[in-house]
Design an enzyme around this catalytic site. Structure first.
Site, PDB file in Angstrom:
ATOM      1  N   GLY A  51       0.796  -1.258   0.093  1.00  0.00           N
ATOM      2  CA  GLY A  51      -0.110  -0.053   0.094  1.00  0.00           C
ATOM      3  C   GLY A  51       0.842   1.329  -0.055  1.00  0.00           C
ATOM      4  O   GLY A  51       2.072   1.024   0.548  1.00  0.00           O
ATOM      5  N   THR A  52       0.318   2.333  -0.456  1.00  0.00           N
ATOM      6  CA  THR A  52       1.215   3.492  -0.580  1.00  0.00           C
ATOM      7  C   THR A  52       0.820   4.479   0.160  1.00  0.00           C
ATOM      8  O   THR A  52       1.139   4.707   1.320  1.00  0.00           O
ATOM      9  CB  THR A  52       1.208   3.827  -2.083  1.00  0.00           C
ATOM     10  N   THR A  53       0.052   5.667  -0.315  1.00  0.00           N
ATOM     11  CA  THR A  53       0.026   7.127   0.441  1.00  0.00           C
ATOM     12  C   THR A  53      -1.111   7.125   1.209  1.00  0.00           C
ATOM     13  O   THR A  53      -2.476   7.018   0.705  1.00  0.00           O
ATOM     14  CB  THR A  53      -0.074   8.093  -0.747  1.00  0.00           C
ATOM     15  N   LYS A  84      -7.402   0.989   2.546  1.00  0.00           N
ATOM     16  CA  LYS A  84      -6.276   1.270   3.049  1.00  0.00           C
ATOM     17  C   LYS A  84      -6.336   1.973   4.539  1.00  0.00           C
ATOM     18  O   LYS A  84      -5.765   2.217   5.381  1.00  0.00           O
ATOM     19  CB  LYS A  84      -5.077   2.000   2.336  1.00  0.00           C
ATOM     20  N   ALA A 226       3.476   5.039  -7.545  1.00  0.00           N
ATOM     21  CA  ALA A 226       2.927   3.983  -6.791  1.00  0.00           C
ATOM     22  C   ALA A 226       1.601   4.438  -6.234  1.00  0.00           C
ATOM     23  O   ALA A 226       1.038   3.680  -5.644  1.00  0.00           O
ATOM     24  CB  ALA A 226       3.853   3.659  -5.728  1.00  0.00           C
TER      25      ALA A 226
END
Length: 279
Positions: A51-53, A84, A226
């Site tokens: 997972g990113t931001t 997320k 990403a």
């Protein structure tokens, strides 16, 4: 975990009278292999979706926590609509960045931990206590983090004692820091933080705070491959949550869609986003 006594159909007494108000300690005593940080890894390089931001911002009535929807695996998009941001309990939430599978397991264990404490003690943990428990869980995953499977969440909630929203960030060792005003974590965090640094004000309304985090996620997606921006074709939009003295609330799909479309439409005129005053 130890099965029921087949002759009586009852659980062992230790399961019914735990010696600690911590579900994590109880699980560690009776079935430690079920803790996320104790999983055995296969030999060789481990590829897993990441997972990113995640971004957060406070406003006078609470705090906003939001995340993009993209998960990556190397240079590939592993999932376009991953979730997320999760409620931890009625007055707090967790946004996950890092190894997606381990992060989701950690969040589920954290939710159980808070629920278990409330049932055993008859009271909820303070926001500070919740932040400390999450820190302990992240520290327990340090072995996997050193092998590239790190979990670095952002925790936010409404502090009933101080009557305000608060944000906590973490490093891979479980080190905890309170953030003031706004925060970001994940691969696009440097761009999201820069965006919020120029647009954030302490007197934001709830609507302005939700717009701010979507603007920050858009800027992160603009510069970080990403991080996923609003996907109008697939109707995939950021998850935006608000936590106030009334509790946790996730914006509906229609609300998040309208917010993301509004930001996107304005970017057609100003691709780099709104301008902050020089002085």
């Amino acid at each position: 975990m130890e099965a029921k006594n087949l002759s009586t159909g009852r659980l062992p007494a230790a399961f019914l009278t735990p010696g600690s108000s911590s579900f994590m300690d109880f699980l560690g005593s009776h079935s430690p292999e079920m803790l996320p940080g104790n999983r055995k890894l296969p030999e060789g390089i481990v590829e897993a979706p990441h997972g990113t931001t995640i971004v957060a911002a406070t406003f006078p009535g609470g705090v906003v926590l939001a995340g993009d929807r993209r998960a990556t695996m190397g240079n590939m998009i592993a999932q376009r609509d991953i979730e997320k941001v999760f409620p931890a309990d009625e007055y707090s939430a967790v946004g996950i960045a890092g190894t997606a599978g381990l992060a989701v397991e950690m969040v589920k264990l954290f939710q159980l931990e808070l629920e278990h404490f409330e049932k055993v003690e008859g009271a909820t943990l303070s926001l500070e206590g919740k932040a400390n428990r999450l820190s302990t869980m992240i520290r327990g995953n340090l072995g996997m983090a050193m092998q590239g499977l790190a979990v670095v969440p952002l925790f936010a909630g409404w502090d009933e004692g101080r009557e305000k929203g608060r944000i906590f960030s973490y490093d891979v060792t479980g080190g905890r820091s309170e953030e003031h005003g706004f925060a970001a974590t994940g691969s696009g965090s440097i761009f999201a933080r820069g965006s919020m640094k120029k647009l954030y004000r302490p007197d934001l309304t709830e609507e302005e705070a939700t717009t701010l985090v979507v603007q920050a996620l858009y800027d992160a997606a603009d510069d970080d491959s990403a991080t996923g921006g609003p996907d109008l074709a697939r109707r995939i939009f950021p998850i935006v949550t608000v936590i106030t003295d009334e509790g946790f609330r996730r914006l509906t799909e229609d609300e998040s869609s309208a917010l993301a479309r509004s930001v996107t439409e304005h970017r057609l005129e100003q691709p780099d986003g709104p301008r902050a005053a020089l002085l």
